[in-house]
Enzyme design. Structure first.
Site, PDB file in Angstrom:
ATOM      1  N   LYS B 130      20.120  85.762  27.670  1.00 29.79           N
ATOM      2  CA  LYS B 130      21.407  86.329  27.256  1.00 29.79           C
ATOM      3  C   LYS B 130      22.182  86.761  28.500  1.00 29.79           C
ATOM      4  CE  LYS B 130      23.152  89.857  24.041  1.00 29.79           C
ATOM      5  NZ  LYS B 130      22.734  90.919  23.096  1.00 29.79           N
ATOM      6  N   SER B 205      24.560  90.395  18.784  1.00 33.10           N
ATOM      7  CA  SER B 205      25.280  89.958  19.945  1.00 33.10           C
ATOM      8  C   SER B 205      24.583  88.826  20.705  1.00 33.10           C
ATOM      9  CB  SER B 205      25.498  91.144  20.890  1.00 33.10           C
ATOM     10  OG  SER B 205      24.280  91.675  21.328  1.00 33.10           O
ATOM     11  N   SER B 229      20.958  92.883  17.226  1.00 27.65           N
ATOM     12  CA  SER B 229      21.532  91.807  18.040  1.00 27.65           C
ATOM     13  C   SER B 229      20.570  90.705  18.422  1.00 27.65           C
ATOM     14  CB  SER B 229      22.149  92.393  19.316  1.00 27.65           C
ATOM     15  OG  SER B 229      23.346  93.067  19.019  1.00 27.65           O
TER      16      SER B 229
END
Lengths: 549, 549
Positions: B130, B205, B229
């Site tokens: 990420k 996210s 997330s």
């Protein structure tokens, strides 16, 4: 409506009324008698009471009860009596729970008689509690006049687990106002004194614990440590004390100042007259699985391999200690240098390596720590004082007189600065691998417990010798080494100083005034290293004892 | 000076330029092609590339490399290629690091050739990251235009430990602006789409991770989870994902929104196409001893006994699961009820007990969680946006449009309310011991991964199905169960609603629009129960697979 001082006086009177006449000291020593550790307890206590309370070894106490040699009733009775005498000498108590304790002891004895078994590893052990640990049905003031009348609805989780393991609660002990300065003193109960010299501080915030255990009025107590609050009073009374890392001992359901401040959480932990008290306490708590009862308690069972130093080369490996002689902001008073030298020699004689610890940016770390304490601009404490209108007490070195109240954004920046700092501190520790010769970084730091020996009442203490452990979440135990001896601990000649606080600390040192004051050190390991730190402290303690033979 | 949109466009162009011409899709599917999981990857990839990337089992990949059947170079090459194709289909990447990855793979292969040994348990495994995990020398924007040009000085601790264990990094993946809404979309890289239906959200996210792994462009990725997330994008792409509890996976040195917010810390954890990816990742991290490198990482080695369910009756014990059908604030869309029923039947068929989970004050818990996110009045995010002048994106349900900026005192009160709430939640869980029949409280909760199936772009999600685990620090894994099937998941008749968000969630459900959208559930255990949760998720997953045979 009663004034705050009337309410406080009534609470004090109610407490005093709980001391039965046969335990009243007929001719209390006057204020000119400074050292009361030699008080003739045998003028009031029975020989058996003396034998029990002078045992001062938690392991022996438990053994004698688990084998039926002593009953819980006689042990509890002996400690209750001695604690009530101690109260008259150093003013260390906030709640007296003798009836509750004796009823509980009777239950335990009946259980033991009926089954031949203890109810847990702490069967019959009287444990003193700092005035933060809620007990169902008992008033808890934490020294705030405005909290008089607050009756706890539940046992704090820590207290409940100790009860489940067999402990007996018989009193609670004194604290500073708001817990936020280093001497037990507040507007309800007044000041607790150091039994070695009543002109000196007992330390704080767990100061009532220190003074009580120092007079053998308790074999083991539960304190809390936000910046040194277990270790300083333990050190100032020549006791053992452990600051566990965050969330190892359950805090849930206990009262505190500045609830919700989670950046540098306060922790609960033991003070004891015997070194084995630390491990017995921690193992009993871990075995009670606090994570089932406290939502932030860590799922960390007692780790026997860690106690046997699995992460430090194994049981009989050579360890490498590093000595923190001076943190670069405030040099410790000279008796600490002597204690450190003695400890270094003892460890080397025992076959261990000892190198110097290079302090890491103490001024920066200390500022971050104090800024976190001050982040709410003192609002929490001001609100609690405002409940009764009582005046503010305390020293400006820990809580600013006029701290800025941060916004949440500013507070988050401060918390982030803390995280960056403690990462650097950890890397600094890791880098010692180049100097130890063991293949490992330094196993533990040996440091003064404070820059001051137990000081005059009201002296503002520099707390970073203990405080950096709270900031970095290092596990740390205090152990006694020596006492101030004016014949060898002469005041050094004036010299250049690191800082104003360094000069003030130097100026305040007068050998004769501090005669006999305990001088104690810390053994500091890393986060979540309770078992290894206890074991390494035992090793240091044994080395010191061996070196004196 | 370039405008924010010019800077963003330049960054996008630079990223696009890293896709070599032989990996360009000659005729990209038009926007009318919604499901791109069936894209003919074999039109660009070799059969070996296809074989490798369709393996989708982390354990098998590692085995084939550790036995020398596949080289790190060919595995890395295959995933690099597939990821760059995925980028053209769903816009999931933020950084492309193919050269770095191939050089690293070559080193690993040379080491293996020379020694016959792997360099660690993750030898040769391509791991996607990420856009929060700093890599030395690589730009990290986290989707903020104002951060373009920020070159990381060091590897984040998590990345470094994965490297030490043999991993290969080849890209980073897309995120929402500030990480604070549930769909990867920001002013630099734009929106990532769901490969199952590009009109639907990939979640967030860690949405870039979800979309990439969903297209088999990565076997395992590292995401972060502050309110769901990791789990929501894993769920929305039919993957496995784990939210570890606080400080189990080291976050130190990674970038984040709202640094210093420690009341509900974000955590790092894995998303994977294979269930064994979760345990392989967690064991590799624990074995690397993150506590030596991250000052807040817990000293918790991989616990094989916990994985073997020592705290849940042992390896072959009957477990008791509890199903969260509806949290009382926002009922999950109907496909979740079907997934829960199927899972209940499968677990019962496997011999386990299944009872109902009674939700505990969801509205109160949800408000506390959102209030913590909003406590700085949005200042952190506003400052980051102001660096470039880029506009605000996002939804009002997670971050208020005009949140109040709390003082530190107010923030501490909020944190204390959180602690009181999660203690009540833990007690609520403990009380289930009366209903399980196993002698233990419920072993794990089975819950929807969200109230919505992957929704339309920009739909404001209700996050408390995942969020209560962040608040209470419960360990939780996501596993796939089914997909939306309009023929059985008809829209229910209108009925009374719990709340406005419940009605909005109902209104937005249209079976045909959500056709084929993955429907996934969570298996939720307690704080610090990563090992047991992974094992229990494997048990649930196996039961579901057995029930379909």
């Amino acid at each position: 409506m009663a004034s705050w001082s009337d309410k406080a006086a009534a609470k004090r009177a109610a407490l005093a009324a709980l001391i039965p006449s046969d335990l009243k000291i007929a001719s209390p020593p006057g204020p000119e008698v400074l050292n009361v550790t030699g008080f003739p307890f045998d003028s009031i206590l029975s020989p058996r009471d003396i034998e029990i309370t002078e045992t001062a070894d938690v392991g022996v106490l438990l053994k004698k009860m688990s084998t039926g040699e002593w009953t819980a009733t006689e042990v509890t009775s002996a400690y209750c009596k001695r604690a009530l005498i101690a109260q008259q000498l150093v003013n260390c108590l906030t709640e007296i729970l003798v009836d509750r304790a004796m009823a509980r002891a009777k239950e335990l004895d009946e259980h033991f008689k009926a089954t031949g078994k203890t109810i847990g590893p702490l069967h019959g052990l009287p444990i003193s509690l700092k005035d933060q640990l809620d007990l169902e049905g008992v008033e808890l003031t934490m020294g705030y006049v405005g909290w008089i009348g607050n009756i706890s609805k539940k046992n704090s989780v820590c207290a409940q687990l100790l009860l489940d393991q067999g402990a007996i609660f018989y009193l609670r002990t004194n604290v500073p106002q708001a817990l936020m300065f280093g001497e037990a003193d507040n507007n309800i109960f007044g000041r607790t004194s150091n039994p070695y010299n009543r002109d000196l501080t007992c330390g704080g915030s767990s100061g009532g614990e220190g003074a009580l255990i120092g007079l053998k009025g308790s074999p083991l107590g539960v304190g809390s440590d936000l910046g040194g609050s277990i270790r300083i009073p333990a050190a100032f009374q020549g006791l053992y004390g452990l600051r566990p890392s965050y969330n190892r001992v359950p805090y849930c359901g206990a009262t505190n100042s500045m609830l919700g401040q989670e950046a540098v959480p306060s922790v609960l932990g033991p003070l004891s007259s015997s070194i084995n008290g630390l491990g017995i306490f921690m193992k009993a708590i871990a075995d009670a699985q606090p994570w089932h009862h406290d939502p932030v308690a860590l799922r960390l069972p007692w780790n026997e391999a860690a106690y046997n130093l699995a992460d430090h080369g194994g049981e009989n490996a050579q360890l490498c200690f590093a000595i923190l002689w001076d943190d670069g902001v405030c040099a410790p008073m000279v008796p600490y240098a002597r204690a450190l030298k003695e400890t270094k020699a003892a460890l080397e004689a025992a076959g261990h390596k000892v190198i110097d610890w290079v302090p890491y940016e103490s001024a920066r770390g200390s500022k971050i720590l104090i800024d976190i304490y001050n982040a709410d601009g003192g609002e929490d404490i001001a609100r609690a004082r405002a409940l009764s209108g009582e005046p503010k007490l305390g020293w400006s070195s820990v809580l600013d007189a006029t701290p800025k109240h941060l916004s949440t954004y500013e507070y988050w920046q401060l918390c982030h600065q803390k995280t960056l700092f403690i990462k650097e501190h950890l890397d600094h520790w890791n880098a010692t691998v180049a100097a130890t010769g063991t293949g490992r970084p330094v196993d533990a730091i040996i440091a003064p417990a404070s820059a001051t020996v137990p000081s005059k009442h009201g002296y503002p203490a520099y707390i970073y010798y203990t405080g950096f452990c709270n900031l970095c979440d290092y596990t740390a135990a205090v152990f006694p080494v020596t006492a101030v001896d004016p014949s060898v601990d002469a005041k050094p000649a004036p010299h250049a100083f690191h800082s104003l606080v360094d000069k003030a600390n130097y100026d305040s040192y007068e050998p004769e005034m501090y005669r006999d004051a305990p001088v104690s050190l810390q053994c500091i390991g890393r986060k979540n290293e309770e078992e290894a730190v206890i074991r390494m402290t035992e090793i240091v303690d044994a080395a010191l004892k061996a070196s004196r033979k």
